[in-house]
Design a protein around this motif. Structure first.
Motif, PDB file in Angstrom:
ATOM      1  N   ILE A 987       0.863  -1.178   0.000  1.00 56.79           N
ATOM      2  CA  ILE A 987       0.000   0.000   0.000  1.00 56.79           C
ATOM      3  C   ILE A 987       0.898   1.226   0.000  1.00 56.79           C
ATOM      4  CG2 ILE A 987      -1.737   1.297   1.303  1.00 56.79           C
ATOM      5  CD1 ILE A 987      -2.665  -1.341   2.511  1.00 56.79           C
ATOM      6  N   THR A1002      -4.320   5.110  -2.782  1.00 57.12           N
ATOM      7  CA  THR A1002      -4.582   4.693  -4.162  1.00 57.12           C
ATOM      8  C   THR A1002      -3.339   4.036  -4.735  1.00 57.12           C
ATOM      9  OG1 THR A1002      -6.156   6.490  -4.490  1.00 57.12           O
ATOM     10  CG2 THR A1002      -5.229   5.470  -6.469  1.00 57.12           C
ATOM     11  N   PHE A1008      -8.377   2.627  -1.826  1.00 57.98           N
ATOM     12  CA  PHE A1008      -8.658   1.814  -0.651  1.00 57.98           C
ATOM     13  C   PHE A1008      -9.033   2.735   0.499  1.00 57.98           C
ATOM     14  CE2 PHE A1008      -5.085   0.164  -3.115  1.00 57.98           C
ATOM     15  CZ  PHE A1008      -5.659  -0.990  -3.630  1.00 57.98           C
ATOM     16  N   SER A1115     -14.519  -0.703   5.533  1.00 56.42           N
ATOM     17  CA  SER A1115     -13.407  -0.807   4.595  1.00 56.42           C
ATOM     18  C   SER A1115     -13.980  -0.996   3.204  1.00 56.42           C
ATOM     19  CB  SER A1115     -12.472  -1.959   4.967  1.00 56.42           C
ATOM     20  OG  SER A1115     -13.143  -3.193   4.887  1.00 56.42           O
ATOM     21  N   ALA A1117     -12.894  -0.938  -1.382  1.00 55.86           N
ATOM     22  CA  ALA A1117     -11.964  -0.780  -2.487  1.00 55.86           C
ATOM     23  C   ALA A1117     -12.754  -0.317  -3.700  1.00 55.86           C
ATOM     24  CB  ALA A1117     -11.232  -2.082  -2.773  1.00 55.86           C
ATOM     25  N   LYS A1152      -6.196  -6.214  -7.871  1.00 53.35           N
ATOM     26  CA  LYS A1152      -5.835  -5.799  -6.519  1.00 53.35           C
ATOM     27  C   LYS A1152      -6.845  -6.348  -5.515  1.00 53.35           C
ATOM     28  CE  LYS A1152      -2.319  -3.060  -7.603  1.00 53.35           C
ATOM     29  NZ  LYS A1152      -2.225  -3.446  -9.016  1.00 53.35           N
ATOM     30  N   PHE A1154      -7.859  -6.069  -1.465  1.00 59.36           N
ATOM     31  CA  PHE A1154      -7.686  -5.370  -0.190  1.00 59.36           C
ATOM     32  C   PHE A1154      -8.099  -6.327   0.922  1.00 59.36           C
ATOM     33  CE2 PHE A1154      -8.998  -1.656   2.670  1.00 59.36           C
ATOM     34  CZ  PHE A1154      -7.684  -1.472   3.088  1.00 59.36           C
ATOM     35  N   SER A1156      -8.681  -7.234   4.896  1.00 57.22           N
ATOM     36  CA  SER A1156      -8.931  -6.723   6.249  1.00 57.22           C
ATOM     37  C   SER A1156      -8.969  -7.924   7.186  1.00 57.22           C
ATOM     38  CB  SER A1156     -10.258  -5.968   6.319  1.00 57.22           C
ATOM     39  OG  SER A1156     -10.306  -4.950   5.347  1.00 57.22           O
ATOM     40  N   SER A1188     -17.646  -2.789  -0.611  1.00 60.19           N
ATOM     41  CA  SER A1188     -17.340  -2.321   0.745  1.00 60.19           C
ATOM     42  C   SER A1188     -17.890  -3.302   1.766  1.00 60.19           C
ATOM     43  CB  SER A1188     -17.934  -0.928   0.985  1.00 60.19           C
ATOM     44  OG  SER A1188     -19.340  -0.971   0.881  1.00 60.19           O
ATOM     45  N   LEU A1210      -2.495  -5.194   1.252  1.00 60.35           N
ATOM     46  CA  LEU A1210      -2.841  -5.232  -0.162  1.00 60.35           C
ATOM     47  C   LEU A1210      -2.192  -6.448  -0.797  1.00 60.35           C
ATOM     48  CD1 LEU A1210      -4.195  -3.747  -2.548  1.00 60.35           C
ATOM     49  CD2 LEU A1210      -2.023  -2.526  -2.872  1.00 60.35           C
TER      50      LEU A1210
END
Length: 1282
Positions: A987, A1002, A1008, A1115, A1117, A1152, A1154, A1156, A1188, A1210
């Motif tokens: 990231i 970004t 993100f 969160s 993306a 990509k 993301f 969590s 999201s 990431l």
């Protein structure tokens, strides 16, 4: 005949030891006044309440204690003790006139002590006292003290009415003639009017003011002609005006006032002792009027021959009010300081001392340079002062000097006496000036005109300059020369570790910690203190000390030195054969000698993958390394430590060597070894950390109060108990031949507190004959390495109750009989409205040889009994097997009663010892997930892993990327993701939002977002009771070579007076390099380019103790280009043992992903507690460009704080989302929500949460124009609330 002679000799000796009349008097007094004396003849002179003289013939001292029932003093017996020297009489003993009439008989009497006077003293009592009487104490009296007591007696010391609790006018106004009394201690309850005029021999007067009802108006101190006066106000006194007569006593030299904050200043604003011309010492304690004075505060008589001392304790001192220079010696202790020490002429003072409070120091300086002029010494102890004037620096190391500054934890004791710069040349003269023609203070002439030296202050760094001139007075415009110089770089010589602090020795360090940086093993460490020759690093800078080899780097203002310091005898070796790895991952232990945890000089790789970065525990003899799944096979292991290298083969097998929860422990051969705080047979449980149950005073039994538990997202209340039910003697055929001996009472001894535990001891009366039962109960407060009575090492976990049991000398009726002791354990859940399952588990304990365990389990709650199967008997500590049986009395879903019977074999003499311990644990697995539970519902049967295939084509990315286990992909590093198709990416560095703890970043047009939305309080059943949104954050940013950190703070309820302690602290770490971090007892590695988001909520004002607090995270993306070719995919991974507990959320946008990650542990009031992470409704639909998630982290009730620690990273994915099930593709972007739509969204009690998410999404879409949008949202939120 011999016996008769012995008795006669004994009687003869006793009759000559004490006169018969006095012995008989003792017997009579003992009976009448209920004294409970031991009047055995041969020990008659060895008592404490009466004592004989050196001949043994007479009673010398007699101390009569409270007889409980009031009775008259037997005077006819007392007067037998004609040689009495000291007499003490307690309460409830009535004297009578006859005692005072006979007092003159005691011609050797020196001291009388009376607790309470019971009648008027004779008016001529002073004449009746024997002339030998020099000390009289009457602690309480409501009767007048006659004038003759003072004027006709030969008393030297008198203590009168000092314990009175009511106001009696019992002292004369003035005595009629001079008194012999030298020391007088009296009290004033409000009516005292006694003048000191005729106390001509008095040296010391002590007056105690007491009684809450009356102000202390006594003001006749100028009539007392004595050198020393002490005045004390008790805490029950009321505020009284300062007695001004003290100011004009011309004889007092030593004055002490213990004010207890009970003084009023009155009309005077300065305490003017000019009239007290001999006053030498003034001591003030709790002197509350001191700050109310006006400068100079205190004035003394102008007498240069007197050196006055001041002692001010426990008082507030305002240096702008008090002229401290009026004291030659000043001693301050545990005071509160208002304003700084004054700048003044300290040369007038001989000594000045500050003793601060050891636990809560209040004096932090500054210490002015003028203190250098003090005549004798300045001392300072227990303060938080960090620096002293330069004049002290050259004295460090002198023991006579250092002792004056002990226990100042933060004080920099750096030796510094400036440095010299030599200047050589021609025609320099004899003086050196600065560029402004001012003479340098510190300079020397070495060779006139040719070689001069100028001193510069201590300092650090490179490229320093000094401007000098010569002949500046005769030629003010003379040339200015610029001298360039550097300070010497640091040099490391050695280190040592003491009390968990790291001490680095060397030279050219510096005393300002801001100039000092230290790296140990490549990691920056906190500087606790720094001096020129040593640096002290904070707690935990190194994990161990024995045989430690490490690299150390010290940087002083840009100049550094690095050293690799090897342990004495350094000869490293990693032992072979290597342990086997388990293909599904876990924790492994490597052993050796002279190992190091320092990965800057050591590395360990397996199959080329770095394992040494995942060390969780290390010593010089072993590594604990946590590792991810790895396919079965044989791999090359390489270990390098400096010049030492070893290469070998390590095997990975599919067969676990022991049964252990992988993340919680490891296998040492076939033996599970648990990593703190985990415990239990398979390291699957954690201590419940309960308070000690209330133990009975009559027996070592208990039944606990109801305990509230929050674990695995489940709330329940439970009780547990222990009771011994029977003790019987049984023959070889199983018949009871003696007993039951229960119930019977045992006496509990006072508890003791050995290190780490609370110990209670119970002793019974006789069981049979001289046999008795003893129990020693130990309540362990923390993890403790312990041993059984026969030497077996065991680990006791917090809130374990250990039972060491002994039966002493039991008289068996037959050598073939034995004892059977039976006890019961009970576990009950007292809120059976939740689904419950119970289970009883009995087995040998795999973690410890020679121990069995019984586990009573209801849902996640374990009542855990360990029985040590070796007993000890007889004086030679013979070890014998301990046999027992157990049976389940009752098993319901909500309640288990288990019975255990211990078989105690016959023994020859003295005792029989056996042991067991009890602990409450929280299990990682519910009873419903175990085999054969008994449930209040029909549980889902435990089955083999389903045949549902794992995702991916090939499955889990193929055998080189992952394995399918229980329908779940176990990825092989470095592969990540649901189907092991992604690798870590970075990231980009983030920019802090100054208004909210929101992260927006970004990469390659993919945006993100992370934010914390609100705090929600839920009731026991999960229903929302209130929600608090968060605004008005403050932020601080810091940077190191390791990471970038943002510290956010939010006072949740603003400046509310009732909830002012409720604060949310958010710490966001962005890591520049791979970094090991620890949370909730677990160590993990955070990769470069990842984000850790910690939230700490303090003192949430719960509406009910059964409520829970949920912290809501968002969160997302987003494809910022909003391309119609984009695809998104969201996957949520849940815990395998809790199907609704979120562990990881993957949001993939194109290539990509993301990630969590939410762990299921939190720290609640200092204790690790399991929590639950739940997915919350999200009314903003995902699209092909945006996805999201909302996660609610559900935490239990807390008193002080709760701390959570999710992280975000990431991934770059090699399989596009359109090839995966559940993806969203070829969909036009959603229309933006209008303000009306945002304000109107209310679903399921989630008030305005969707508005927050919608605006967050809106912010990402528009290149993160977040400030205006956040402000807009806050305004909308406030408008709706209003």
């Amino acid at each position: 005949m011999k016996i008769i002679i012995f008795l006669l000799l004994l009687l003869f000796r006793c009759s000559n030891s004490l006169y018969t009349a006095q012995y008989n008097a003792l017997v009579s007094i003992n009976t009448i006044l209920n004294q409970n004396w031991d009047l055995t003849l041969n020990t008659i002179c060895s008592q404490t309440k009466f004592q004989c003289d050196s001949t043994g013939d007479n009673i010398k001292n007699l101390y009569l204690v409270n007889p409980i029932i009031p009775n008259s003093l037997p005077v006819i017996d007392i007067i037998e003790f004609t040689n009495l020297v000291e007499l003490s009489i307690d309460i409830n003993i009535v004297f009578g006139a006859s005692f005072w009439a006979e007092i003159g008989r005691f011609t050797m009497l020196k001291q009388i002590g009376i607790q309470t006077l019971t009648e008027d003293l004779p008016t001529n009592i002073g004449e009746m006292f024997p002339r030998t009487l020099n000390s009289l104490v009457i602690e309480r009296s409501q009767f007048i003290f006659p004038d003759s007591l003072f004027t006709k007696s030969n008393l030297s010391n008198a203590q009168l009415a000092t314990s009175n609790t009511a106001d009696y006018d019992i002292f004369p106004i003035e005595i009629s003639a001079p008194s012999t009394i030298k020391t007088l201690l009296i009290s004033n309850t409000g009516s005292l009017k006694l003048k000191g005029t005729n106390f001509t021999n008095l040296n010391y007067l002590s007056l105690t003011h007491t009684l809450a009802g009356n102000p202390m108006t006594y003001n006749l101190f100028d009539t007392w002609k004595c050198e020393q006066i002490t005045i004390q106000y008790l805490s029950n006194s009321i505020l009284s005006e300062f007695p001004s007569s003290l100011l004009i006593n011309t004889d007092v030299k030593f004055l002490t006032i213990k004010a207890e904050d009970k003084l009023l200043l009155g009309s005077t604003t300065v305490l003017d002792f000019s009239g007290a011309i001999q006053l030498t010492s003034l001591e003030l304690r709790n002197f509350n009027i001191l700050p109310q004075l006006t400068y100079p505060g205190i004035i003394f008589a102008n007498n240069n021959t007197i050196q006055r001392s001041g002692y001010i304790y426990f008082s507030s001192i305002d240096y702008t009010v008090l002229n401290i220079f009026s004291f030659a010696i000043l001693d301050l202790m545990q005071c509160t300081y208002i304003n700084n020490l004054p700048i003044g002429n300290y040369s007038q003072m001989s000594a000045f001392s500050i003793m601060d409070d050891e636990t809560t120091p209040l004096f932090s300086g500054p210490v002015p340079d003028e203190l250098c002029n003090i005549k004798s010494y300045f001392s300072m102890h227990y303060t938080t002062v960090t620096t002293l004037p330069q004049c002290f620096s050259c004295e460090w190391g002198n023991p006579d000097f250092d002792i004056n500054f002990s226990n100042n934890t933060f004080l920099n004791k750096s030796y510094s006496c400036r440095g010299l710069i030599d200047i050589s040349g021609v025609d320099l003269g004899w003086k050196i000036y600065d560029q402004n023609n001012v003479l340098y203070t510190y300079q020397r002439v070495k060779v006139g005109n040719e070689l001069l030296s100028v001193e510069v202050d201590d300092g650090t760094g490179l490229g320093k300059t000094l401007q000098v001139k010569f002949h500046a007075i005769s030629n003010p415009s003379a040339q200015v020369y610029t001298l360039n110089y550097n300070y010497m770089p640091p040099t490391i010589t050695s280190f040592n570790v003491a009390s968990d602090y790291l001490y680095i020795q060397g030279d050219n360090f510096y005393y300002l910690a801001s100039k000092v940086k230290v790296w140990v093993a490549g990691k920056p460490v906190m500087i606790f203190s720094s001096q020129f020759d040593n640096i002290v690093c904070g707690h935990g800078s190194v994990p161990y000390n024995n045989n430690l080899t490490i690299s150390i780097t010290v940087d002083i203002d840009g100049q550094s030195d690095s050293k690799i310091i090897r342990a004495d005898g350094f000869a490293p070796q990693l032992f072979q054969p290597f342990p086997k790895l388990y293909s599904l991952g876990g924790t492994i232990q490597f052993t050796g000698q002279y190992l190091t945890y320092d990965t800057t000089i050591m590395n360990l790789t397996i199959n080329g993958l770095l394992f040494s970065d995942n060390i969780t525990q290390a010593t010089a003899e072993s590594y604990m390394i946590k590792y991810s799944p790895i396919p079965r096979g044989n791999y090359t292991l390489v270990y390098n430590l400096l010049e030492y290298q070893v290469t070998g083969t390590i095997e990975v097998t599919d067969d676990p060597p022991c049964v252990v929860v992988p993340a919680n422990g490891y296998c040492d051969g076939i033996t599970p070894v648990c990593i703190k705080p985990w415990t239990g047979p398979d390291c699957g449980s954690i201590p419940a950390n309960l308070t000690r149950p209330t133990l009975l005073d009559s027996n070592p039994f208990f039944k606990s109060d109801s305990h509230e538990s929050q674990w695995k997202g489940e709330s329940s209340s439970f009780t547990y108990s222990y009771t011994t039910t029977s003790l019987t003697e049984v023959d070889e055929f199983g018949n009871v031949v003696n007993g039951n001996f229960f119930p019977f009472l045992q006496s509990r001894q006072p508890d003791s507190n050995p290190p780490g535990k609370i110990q209670s001891t119970y002793v019974s009366g006789p069981l049979q004959g001289s046999s008795m039962l003893m129990n020693i109960l130990s309540w362990y407060l923390d993890f403790t390495d312990s041993r059984t009575v026969y030497g077996l090492p065991v680990i006791q976990v917090p809130s374990t109750l250990g039972y060491l049991n002994a039966i002493m000398a039991f008289p068996f009726t037959s050598p073939t009989n034995h004892l059977e002791l039976t006890f019961q354990l009970e576990l009950e859940v007292v809120n059976p409205d939740i689904p419950l399952c119970s289970r009883v588990e009995i087995a040998s304990l795999p973690t410890t040889t020679g121990v069995d365990y019984i586990k009573l389990k209801i849902n996640y709650i374990d009542y855990y009994l360990r029985i040590y199967k070796t007993a000890s008997q007889n004086a030679n500590n013979t070890l014998v097997p301990l046999n027992y049986t157990t049976r389940t009395i009752t098993q319901q879903a909500q309640k288990i009663v288990q019975e255990v019977t211990i078989f105690i074999d016959p023994w020859v003499d003295i005792y029989y010892f056996y042991e067991f311990d009890l602990t409450m644990l929280y299990d990682s697995k519910s009873a419903a997930q175990e085999s054969s539970p008994k449930c209040s519902f029909t549980p889902t049967p435990t089955t083999k892993p389903s045949d549902k295939p794992c995702p991916g084509d090939p499955v889990c990315g193929g055998t080189s990327q992952g394995q399918c286990v229980n329908s779940h992909c176990q990825c092989i590093s470095p592969w990540r993701g649901v189907q092991c198709d992604s690798k870590p990416d970075i990231i980009p560095p983030v920019i802090p939002d100054p208004e909210t703890p929101t992260i927006n970043s970004t990469k390659d047009e993919i945006g993100f977002h992370i934010s914390i939305i609100s705090l929600r309080e839920l009731n026991f059943n999960g229903v929302l009771e209130r929600e608090q949104y968060l605004s008005n954050w403050t932020v601080i940013e810091t940077k190191t070579e390791q990471k970038q950190t943002f510290y956010y703070k939010n006072k949740v309820f603003g400046n509310s007076s009732t909830n002012n302690d409720t604060i949310v602290f958010v710490t966001i770490d962005y890591f520049y390099v791979d970094t090991q971090v620890e949370f909730a007892g677990e160590t993990s590695t955070k990769s470069a380019g990842t984000i850790k988001y910690s939230a700490n909520v303090t003192s949430w004002p719960f509406l009910k103790k059964t409520n829970q607090l949920q912290i809501v995270f968002s969160s997302s993306a987003q494809d910022n280009t909003e391309s119609s070719d984009s695809c998104t995919l969201k996957n949520v991974e849940y815990s395998q043992d809790q199907q609704d507990n979120v562990e990881v959320v993957y949001i993939q946008v194109n290539d990509k992903t993301f990630q969590s990650k939410f762990i299921d542990d939190a720290i609640v009031d200092g204790t690790i507690r399991q929590i639950k992470n739940v997915e919350l409704p999200n009314l903003v639909n995902d699209s092909n460009t945006l996805s999201s998630s909302l996660i609610g982290i559900l935490t239990p009730y807390h008193n002080e704080y709760v701390l959570i620690d999710p992280d975000f990273s990431l991934l770059i994915s090699y399989v596009p989302p359109k090839e995966k099930e559940g993806s969203i593709c070829s969909e036009k972007p959603k229309k933006k929500l209008s303000n009306a739509q945002i304000a109107g969204i209310v679903v399921g009690g989630f008030v305005f949460l969707v508005a927050a998410v919608a605006i967050t999404v809106y912010a990402i879409k528009f290149n993160m124009k977040k400030r205006a949008l956040v402000l807009s949202f806050n305004q909308k939120f406030q408008a709706v609330n209003n």
